[in-house]
Scaffold this motif. Structure first.
Motif, PDB file in Angstrom:
ATOM      1  N   LEU A 165       0.854  -1.178   0.000  1.00 17.49           N
ATOM      2  CA  LEU A 165       0.000   0.000   0.000  1.00 17.49           C
ATOM      3  C   LEU A 165       0.893   1.232   0.000  1.00 17.49           C
ATOM      4  O   LEU A 165       1.639   1.465   0.955  1.00 17.49           O
ATOM      5  N   LEU A 166       0.849   1.996  -1.080  1.00 23.45           N
ATOM      6  CA  LEU A 166       1.687   3.188  -1.205  1.00 23.45           C
ATOM      7  C   LEU A 166       0.857   4.417  -0.857  1.00 23.45           C
ATOM      8  O   LEU A 166      -0.218   4.639  -1.427  1.00 23.45           O
ATOM      9  N   VAL A 167       1.350   5.226   0.085  1.00 23.03           N
ATOM     10  CA  VAL A 167       0.650   6.429   0.537  1.00 23.03           C
ATOM     11  C   VAL A 167       1.463   7.651   0.134  1.00 23.03           C
ATOM     12  O   VAL A 167       2.675   7.724   0.409  1.00 23.03           O
ATOM     13  N   SER A 168       0.819   8.607  -0.535  1.00 19.39           N
ATOM     14  CA  SER A 168       1.451   9.877  -0.901  1.00 19.39           C
ATOM     15  C   SER A 168       0.773  10.975  -0.096  1.00 19.39           C
ATOM     16  O   SER A 168      -0.368  11.351  -0.375  1.00 19.39           O
ATOM     17  N   ALA A 169       1.470  11.485   0.930  1.00 27.06           N
ATOM     18  CA  ALA A 169       0.921  12.517   1.820  1.00 27.06           C
ATOM     19  C   ALA A 169       1.538  13.861   1.457  1.00 27.06           C
ATOM     20  O   ALA A 169       2.748  14.047   1.568  1.00 27.06           O
ATOM     21  N   ARG A 170       0.707  14.801   1.026  1.00 24.97           N
ATOM     22  CA  ARG A 170       1.187  16.106   0.569  1.00 24.97           C
ATOM     23  C   ARG A 170       0.671  17.234   1.465  1.00 24.97           C
ATOM     24  O   ARG A 170      -0.400  17.135   2.060  1.00 24.97           O
ATOM     25  N   THR A 171       1.457  18.309   1.521  1.00 24.68           N
ATOM     26  CA  THR A 171       1.039  19.532   2.197  1.00 24.68           C
ATOM     27  C   THR A 171       1.713  20.718   1.529  1.00 24.68           C
ATOM     28  O   THR A 171       2.837  20.599   1.017  1.00 24.68           O
ATOM     29  N   ALA A 172       1.007  21.859   1.557  1.00 21.59           N
ATOM     30  CA  ALA A 172       1.578  23.092   1.014  1.00 21.59           C
ATOM     31  C   ALA A 172       1.906  24.089   2.113  1.00 21.59           C
ATOM     32  O   ALA A 172       2.825  24.899   1.962  1.00 21.59           O
ATOM     33  N   GLY A 173       1.180  24.033   3.227  1.00 21.46           N
ATOM     34  CA  GLY A 173       1.350  25.103   4.200  1.00 21.46           C
ATOM     35  C   GLY A 173       1.510  24.710   5.634  1.00 21.46           C
ATOM     36  O   GLY A 173       1.435  25.572   6.511  1.00 21.46           O
ATOM     37  N   CYS A 174       1.746  23.434   5.956  1.00 23.76           N
ATOM     38  CA  CYS A 174       1.877  23.083   7.376  1.00 23.76           C
ATOM     39  C   CYS A 174       3.081  22.172   7.597  1.00 23.76           C
ATOM     40  O   CYS A 174       3.585  21.539   6.680  1.00 23.76           O
ATOM     41  N   ASP A 175       3.532  22.167   8.837  1.00 22.22           N
ATOM     42  CA  ASP A 175       4.495  21.174   9.314  1.00 22.22           C
ATOM     43  C   ASP A 175       3.657  20.159  10.074  1.00 22.22           C
ATOM     44  O   ASP A 175       3.284  20.383  11.228  1.00 22.22           O
ATOM     45  N   CYS A 176       3.317  19.061   9.412  1.00 21.03           N
ATOM     46  CA  CYS A 176       2.343  18.099   9.931  1.00 21.03           C
ATOM     47  C   CYS A 176       3.032  16.834  10.427  1.00 21.03           C
ATOM     48  O   CYS A 176       3.916  16.296   9.753  1.00 21.03           O
ATOM     49  N   ARG A 177       2.585  16.345  11.570  1.00 22.46           N
ATOM     50  CA  ARG A 177       3.002  15.049  12.107  1.00 22.46           C
ATOM     51  C   ARG A 177       1.764  14.148  12.112  1.00 22.46           C
ATOM     52  O   ARG A 177       0.722  14.544  12.640  1.00 22.46           O
ATOM     53  N   TRP A 178       1.916  12.959  11.560  1.00 30.83           N
ATOM     54  CA  TRP A 178       0.747  12.121  11.328  1.00 30.83           C
ATOM     55  C   TRP A 178       1.132  10.650  11.355  1.00 30.83           C
ATOM     56  O   TRP A 178       2.312  10.296  11.268  1.00 30.83           O
ATOM     57  N   TYR A 179       0.106   9.796  11.491  1.00 29.56           N
ATOM     58  CA  TYR A 179       0.319   8.358  11.393  1.00 29.56           C
ATOM     59  C   TYR A 179      -0.899   7.731  10.730  1.00 29.56           C
ATOM     60  O   TYR A 179      -1.883   8.416  10.414  1.00 29.56           O
ATOM     61  N   LEU A 180      -0.844   6.424  10.503  1.00 31.92           N
ATOM     62  CA  LEU A 180      -1.912   5.699   9.815  1.00 31.92           C
ATOM     63  C   LEU A 180      -2.476   4.611  10.718  1.00 31.92           C
ATOM     64  O   LEU A 180      -1.777   4.099  11.609  1.00 31.92           O
TER      65      LEU A 180
END
Length: 430
Positions: free
Chosen positions: A363-378
């Protein structure tokens, strides 16, 4: 085993599998969700995969038996160790610390009248001096002819004042400091040699809040330092270009990122490999959820592009995640295969999805952002044999991290000049 021999042995086994199967690099790459060029680099020995799962799946596709897969994993382990050693910076050399034989780690006393070298200690007056048994020897409190101005010998009648001098049987301060420094350097070399953020399953139990912990009927592993097409990626680094090393090959990106404290810029690619543990029991994957645990303003660091742009004939199917949304979702996206005369669609993974020990899935996940410093998990929901659970997918126990690059000063590496140069177009491409 030398590095080149270990890598070549592994590459030879991969080439043999590919030759036995007979399919093209493009055809096998489509089944493995990697580009044809990436698979070719595995076969040539130019690149060693970050994890064994993709090679194990190739072995299954090519009809390898259990013994061949074990031999392949052993060869990959040696090749991966060689790759990590080559990518790890060598620890600085420590100056040798010599101790005179039979000195018992205590400096010897100077002869009466001899000059006292800077940094040495006067002899202990309470101990007998084997070199001067004559009781008529000069008073040690009187300065001798060779004693430096402002320096006096010890007074035997005065109580012994605290002195920075080792007692008999105690280690010298220099030796203690050297031992501590060697331990610190060894720990630092170990950490720098394994910066690749790759977590491996199986986890001991389901981690969903409010659920009873149950053993997982499958294994999982992740790759979190992936590049688009194996060649394109952007990192944010809080360093001046003169303090940033040249771009690594994709397989060594984890060590490079760990050394520089780099954060994924604009996009993070995470590959999750899931494989059942029983050949007779299927595991059903029901959903993939995104959990953002922290949002902050995008990092004000420089952006470093690993290339000037690259592309491939195969775009793998994946899950697109927009981290800028209040509640991000993992949206399945079809892949495209343009290696033939016509562009062919690769259907996206559709839940529920079944995996077994002989039919794993990536399972390939592409997580994008333009304006935040994001910390995340699945979180991955599953069921098998009447049991259900949710497993938390993290980056080695910590959240994944992605930060926007818009408006940041960007650099690309000029191989001819051997330095990073400005790339003013990054803001338009982000």
């Amino acid at each position: 085993m030398p590095k080149d021999a270990a890598v070549e042995e592994f590459a030879g086994l991969v080439r043999a599998l590919k030759a036995r199967d007979g399919r093209s690099y493009e055809a096998l790459g489509r089944r493995l969700s990697v580009s044809a060029s990436t698979l070719h680099r595995y076969c040539s020995g130019a690149t060693v995969p970050e994890e064994f799962a993709v090679v194990d799946r190739l072995a299954l596709l090519c009809g390898a038996d259990e013994e061949e897969r074990r031999a392949l994993e052993a060869a990959w382990t040696e090749a991966d160790r060689a790759r990590r050693r080559a990518a790890s910076p060598a620890p600085p050399a420590m100056p040798a610390v010599s101790v005179a034989p039979e000195s018992n780690l205590e400096p010897s006393a100077p002869e009466p009248g001899a000059g006292i070298a800077p940094g040495t200690f006067a002899a202990d007056p309470s101990a007998p001096d084997p070199s001067a048994p004559d009781p008529t020897a000069p008073d040690p409190s009187a300065p001798g002819p060779g004693i430096a101005p402002g320096t006096s010998a010890a007074d035997p009648s005065a109580p012994e004042a605290p002195r920075a001098r080792p007692r008999r049987g105690a280690p010298a301060p220099l030796l203690v400091a050297a031992a501590v420094a060697l331990v610190v350097i060894a720990l630092a070399a170990t950490l720098l040699g394994h910066p690749t953020r790759t977590a491996r399953g199986p986890a001991p139990a389901s981690t969903a809040p409010g659920r009873t912990a149950v053993p997982l009927p499958f294994t999982w592993s992740i790759g979190s330092q992936l590049w688009e097409g194996g060649c394109g990626h952007t990192y944010l680094v809080d360093r001046d270009p003169r303090a940033v090393a040249p771009p690594p090959v994709a397989a060594d990106s984890g060590a490079w990122a760990g050394t520089h404290g780099a954060v994924h810029g604009g996009e993070a690619l995470v590959r999750i490999t899931v494989q059942g543990q029983s050949p007779s029991e299927a595991v059903v994957l029901h959903a993939l959820h995104v959990r953002v645990v922290d949002r902050a303003a995008a990092l004000p660091w420089n952006a470093y592009r690993m290339d000037n742009g690259c592309g491939g004939a195969v775009t793998p199917r994946h899950f697109a995640v927009d981290l800028d949304r209040p509640r991000p979702l993992a949206r399945p996206v079809d892949g495209l295969d343009a290696s033939g005369a016509e562009v062919r669609k690769i259907p996206a993974v559709s839940f529920p999805y079944k995996v077994t020990s002989s039919e794993p899935e990536q399972l390939l996940v592409s997580a994008r952002t333009a304006g935040c410093d994001c910390r995340w998990y699945l979180e991955l929901e599953w069921s098998a044999g009447g049991r259900t659970g949710t497993v938390r997918i993290t980056d080695g126990g910590k959240p994944f991290r992605t930060s926007g690059t818009r408006g940041r000063q960007a650099y690309v590496h000029d191989a001819a000049e051997g330095r990073w140069i400005r790339d003013s177009d990054l803001g338009l491409r982000s």
